[in-house]
Design a protein around this motif. Structure first.
Motif, PDB file in Angstrom:
ATOM      1  N   GLU A  94       0.835  -1.196   0.000  1.00  0.00           N
ATOM      2  CA  GLU A  94       0.000   0.000   0.000  1.00  0.00           C
ATOM      3  C   GLU A  94       0.870   1.246   0.000  1.00  0.00           C
ATOM      4  OE1 GLU A  94      -3.083   0.330  -0.565  1.00  0.00           O
ATOM      5  OE2 GLU A  94      -3.375   2.412  -0.031  1.00  0.00           O
ATOM      6  N   TYR A  95       1.955   1.218   0.743  1.00  0.00           N
ATOM      7  CA  TYR A  95       2.874   2.351   0.787  1.00  0.00           C
ATOM      8  C   TYR A  95       3.486   2.585  -0.595  1.00  0.00           C
ATOM      9  CZ  TYR A  95       6.905   5.187   2.022  1.00  0.00           C
ATOM     10  OH  TYR A  95       7.827   6.179   2.076  1.00  0.00           O
ATOM     11  N   ASP A  96       3.895   1.508  -1.264  1.00  0.00           N
ATOM     12  CA  ASP A  96       4.455   1.634  -2.612  1.00  0.00           C
ATOM     13  C   ASP A  96       3.420   2.203  -3.579  1.00  0.00           C
ATOM     14  OD1 ASP A  96       6.480  -1.404  -2.449  1.00  0.00           O
ATOM     15  OD2 ASP A  96       6.859   0.640  -1.715  1.00  0.00           O
ATOM     16  N   ARG A  97       2.181   1.754  -3.460  1.00  0.00           N
ATOM     17  CA  ARG A  97       1.117   2.263  -4.322  1.00  0.00           C
ATOM     18  C   ARG A  97       0.916   3.756  -4.078  1.00  0.00           C
ATOM     19  NH1 ARG A  97      -3.892   3.875  -4.345  1.00  0.00           N
ATOM     20  NH2 ARG A  97      -4.188   3.551  -2.135  1.00  0.00           N
ATOM     21  N   LEU A  98       0.946   4.158  -2.823  1.00  0.00           N
ATOM     22  CA  LEU A  98       0.771   5.583  -2.504  1.00  0.00           C
ATOM     23  C   LEU A  98       1.943   6.413  -3.019  1.00  0.00           C
ATOM     24  CD1 LEU A  98      -0.657   5.383   1.114  1.00  0.00           C
ATOM     25  CD2 LEU A  98      -1.852   6.141  -0.933  1.00  0.00           C
ATOM     26  N   LEU A  99       3.143   5.862  -2.961  1.00  0.00           N
ATOM     27  CA  LEU A  99       4.296   6.580  -3.501  1.00  0.00           C
ATOM     28  C   LEU A  99       4.151   6.798  -5.006  1.00  0.00           C
ATOM     29  CD1 LEU A  99       7.414   5.133  -1.661  1.00  0.00           C
ATOM     30  CD2 LEU A  99       6.483   7.432  -1.521  1.00  0.00           C
ATOM     31  N   ILE A 100       3.686   5.779  -5.718  1.00  0.00           N
ATOM     32  CA  ILE A 100       3.477   5.909  -7.165  1.00  0.00           C
ATOM     33  C   ILE A 100       2.399   6.950  -7.438  1.00  0.00           C
ATOM     34  CG2 ILE A 100       2.635   4.690  -9.210  1.00  0.00           C
ATOM     35  CD1 ILE A 100       4.017   2.149  -8.026  1.00  0.00           C
ATOM     36  N   GLU A 101       1.316   6.883  -6.675  1.00  0.00           N
ATOM     37  CA  GLU A 101       0.243   7.862  -6.839  1.00  0.00           C
ATOM     38  C   GLU A 101       0.740   9.264  -6.518  1.00  0.00           C
ATOM     39  OE1 GLU A 101      -3.501   6.610  -5.199  1.00  0.00           O
ATOM     40  OE2 GLU A 101      -4.015   8.686  -4.765  1.00  0.00           O
ATOM     41  N   HIS A 102       1.564   9.390  -5.513  1.00  0.00           N
ATOM     42  CA  HIS A 102       2.138  10.684  -5.142  1.00  0.00           C
ATOM     43  C   HIS A 102       3.005  11.213  -6.274  1.00  0.00           C
ATOM     44  CE1 HIS A 102       5.350  13.162  -3.292  1.00  0.00           C
ATOM     45  NE2 HIS A 102       4.313  13.739  -2.717  1.00  0.00           N
ATOM     46  N   GLN A 103       3.808  10.326  -6.887  1.00  0.00           N
ATOM     47  CA  GLN A 103       4.674  10.749  -7.990  1.00  0.00           C
ATOM     48  C   GLN A 103       3.840  11.208  -9.183  1.00  0.00           C
ATOM     49  OE1 GLN A 103       8.039  11.090  -7.902  1.00  0.00           O
ATOM     50  NE2 GLN A 103       7.687  12.144  -9.822  1.00  0.00           N
ATOM     51  N   LYS A 104       2.750  10.506  -9.456  1.00  0.00           N
ATOM     52  CA  LYS A 104       1.872  10.917 -10.559  1.00  0.00           C
ATOM     53  C   LYS A 104       1.297  12.303 -10.294  1.00  0.00           C
ATOM     54  CE  LYS A 104       0.510   6.273 -12.007  1.00  0.00           C
ATOM     55  NZ  LYS A 104      -0.582   5.299 -12.062  1.00  0.00           N
ATOM     56  N   LEU A 105       0.890  12.539  -9.048  1.00  0.00           N
ATOM     57  CA  LEU A 105       0.354  13.857  -8.699  1.00  0.00           C
ATOM     58  C   LEU A 105       1.430  14.920  -8.811  1.00  0.00           C
ATOM     59  CD1 LEU A 105      -1.875  12.952  -5.635  1.00  0.00           C
ATOM     60  CD2 LEU A 105      -2.645  13.637  -7.906  1.00  0.00           C
ATOM     61  N   GLN A 106       2.641  14.605  -8.410  1.00  0.00           N
ATOM     62  CA  GLN A 106       3.753  15.543  -8.538  1.00  0.00           C
ATOM     63  C   GLN A 106       3.990  15.868 -10.003  1.00  0.00           C
ATOM     64  OE1 GLN A 106       3.982  16.882  -5.655  1.00  0.00           O
ATOM     65  NE2 GLN A 106       6.181  16.667  -5.390  1.00  0.00           N
ATOM     66  N   ASP A 107       3.926  14.849 -10.852  1.00  0.00           N
ATOM     67  CA  ASP A 107       4.131  15.056 -12.284  1.00  0.00           C
ATOM     68  C   ASP A 107       3.038  15.941 -12.868  1.00  0.00           C
ATOM     69  OD1 ASP A 107       5.442  11.703 -12.920  1.00  0.00           O
ATOM     70  OD2 ASP A 107       6.400  13.518 -12.122  1.00  0.00           O
ATOM     71  N   LEU A 108       1.830  15.815 -12.356  1.00  0.00           N
ATOM     72  CA  LEU A 108       0.737  16.671 -12.823  1.00  0.00           C
ATOM     73  C   LEU A 108       0.939  18.117 -12.375  1.00  0.00           C
ATOM     74  CD1 LEU A 108      -2.392  14.426 -12.226  1.00  0.00           C
ATOM     75  CD2 LEU A 108      -1.364  15.063 -14.420  1.00  0.00           C
ATOM     76  N   ILE A 109       1.481  18.299 -11.190  1.00  0.00           N
ATOM     77  CA  ILE A 109       1.674  19.649 -10.649  1.00  0.00           C
ATOM     78  C   ILE A 109       2.853  20.333 -11.326  1.00  0.00           C
ATOM     79  CG2 ILE A 109       2.372  20.926  -8.598  1.00  0.00           C
ATOM     80  CD1 ILE A 109       0.841  18.871  -6.944  1.00  0.00           C
ATOM     81  N   THR A 110       3.909  19.659 -11.564  1.00  0.00           N
ATOM     82  CA  THR A 110       5.141  20.236 -12.103  1.00  0.00           C
ATOM     83  C   THR A 110       4.940  20.918 -13.458  1.00  0.00           C
ATOM     84  OG1 THR A 110       6.418  18.587 -10.901  1.00  0.00           O
ATOM     85  CG2 THR A 110       7.546  19.758 -12.658  1.00  0.00           C
ATOM     86  N   PRO A 111       4.250  20.346 -14.453  1.00  0.00           N
ATOM     87  CA  PRO A 111       4.079  21.033 -15.734  1.00  0.00           C
ATOM     88  C   PRO A 111       3.307  22.350 -15.590  1.00  0.00           C
ATOM     89  CG  PRO A 111       3.628  18.715 -16.014  1.00  0.00           C
ATOM     90  CD  PRO A 111       3.803  18.971 -14.531  1.00  0.00           C
ATOM     91  N   SER A 112       2.311  22.402 -14.730  1.00  0.00           N
ATOM     92  CA  SER A 112       1.531  23.635 -14.575  1.00  0.00           C
ATOM     93  C   SER A 112       2.366  24.739 -13.957  1.00  0.00           C
ATOM     94  CB  SER A 112       0.284  23.373 -13.727  1.00  0.00           C
ATOM     95  OG  SER A 112       0.665  23.044 -12.427  1.00  0.00           O
ATOM     96  N   ASP A 113       3.339  24.408 -13.151  1.00  0.00           N
ATOM     97  CA  ASP A 113       4.224  25.419 -12.569  1.00  0.00           C
ATOM     98  C   ASP A 113       5.112  26.034 -13.639  1.00  0.00           C
ATOM     99  OD1 ASP A 113       4.853  23.750  -9.396  1.00  0.00           O
ATOM    100  OD2 ASP A 113       3.207  25.011 -10.069  1.00  0.00           O
ATOM    101  N   LYS A 114       5.579  25.235 -14.600  1.00  0.00           N
ATOM    102  CA  LYS A 114       6.439  25.728 -15.654  1.00  0.00           C
ATOM    103  C   LYS A 114       5.682  26.685 -16.590  1.00  0.00           C
ATOM    104  CE  LYS A 114       9.647  21.892 -15.617  1.00  0.00           C
ATOM    105  NZ  LYS A 114      10.165  20.736 -16.323  1.00  0.00           N
ATOM    106  N   LYS A 115       4.385  26.424 -16.783  1.00  0.00           N
ATOM    107  CA  LYS A 115       3.567  27.298 -17.636  1.00  0.00           C
ATOM    108  C   LYS A 115       3.387  28.665 -16.996  1.00  0.00           C
ATOM    109  CE  LYS A 115       0.927  23.581 -19.794  1.00  0.00           C
ATOM    110  NZ  LYS A 115      -0.358  22.931 -19.869  1.00  0.00           N
ATOM    111  N   ASP A 116       3.293  28.683 -15.674  1.00  0.00           N
ATOM    112  CA  ASP A 116       3.087  29.950 -14.964  1.00  0.00           C
ATOM    113  C   ASP A 116       4.316  30.816 -15.020  1.00  0.00           C
ATOM    114  OD1 ASP A 116       1.001  28.566 -12.336  1.00  0.00           O
ATOM    115  OD2 ASP A 116       0.504  29.223 -14.358  1.00  0.00           O
TER     116      ASP A 116
END
Length: 143
Positions: free
Chosen positions: A120-142
């Motif tokens: 479950e911890y590994d799954r949450l880490l992967i989900e966290h990384q996906k969310l980080q990847d979603l956040i990172t591109p929007s920061d570069k656009k700003d």
């Protein structure tokens, strides 16, 4: 016409990172607690298993002594009490073996629970990384 872009300021990003970090801290702490509990149970299990092995050998020794005493003292009333003591010792050995088996089952259950928690911890880490990847591109656009 002016268009308003939603700007995520550094405080918003810091708040998100803080929330995610707090969540991961809680998950890590829970996992470490459970892993340490499993380690303690495994140590207890090994100790009880050693006790059960020694109790088993003691039981065999006592049974051998008991049968030897029965052969030597057939017809003597004095030895009846010794035989009763041997029977009580056998019962104690059986109880110790049963306790060791229960401890083994508990340790196995904790090990499985720890494995599930790790998955479950590994799954949450992967989900966290996906969310980080979603956040990172929007920061570069700003920028």
């Amino acid at each position: 016409k002016k268009t308003y872009q939603r700007s995520t300021g550094s405080s918003g990003i810091n708040a998100e990172y803080g929330g995610i970090s707090l969540f991961l801290l809680i998950v890590l702490r829970t996992m470490l607690t459970r892993v340490s509990r499993v380690a303690r149970l495994e140590a207890n299990y090994e100790a009880m298993q050693k006790q059960a092995v020694s109790a088993g050998s003691m039981n065999k020794k006592l049974l051998d002594e008991n049968s030897a005493l029965k052969k030597m003292t057939e017809g003597k009333e004095d030895m009846v009490e010794e035989v009763k003591k041997m029977e009580e010792l056998k019962d104690q050995v059986k109880a110790a073996e049963k306790k060791a088996a229960t401890s083994k089952a508990d340790a196995e259950a904790m090990r499985k629970q720890s494995e599930n928690l790790t998955m479950e911890y590994d799954r949450l880490l992967i989900e966290h990384q996906k969310l980080q990847d979603l956040i990172t591109p929007s920061d570069k656009k700003d920028d």
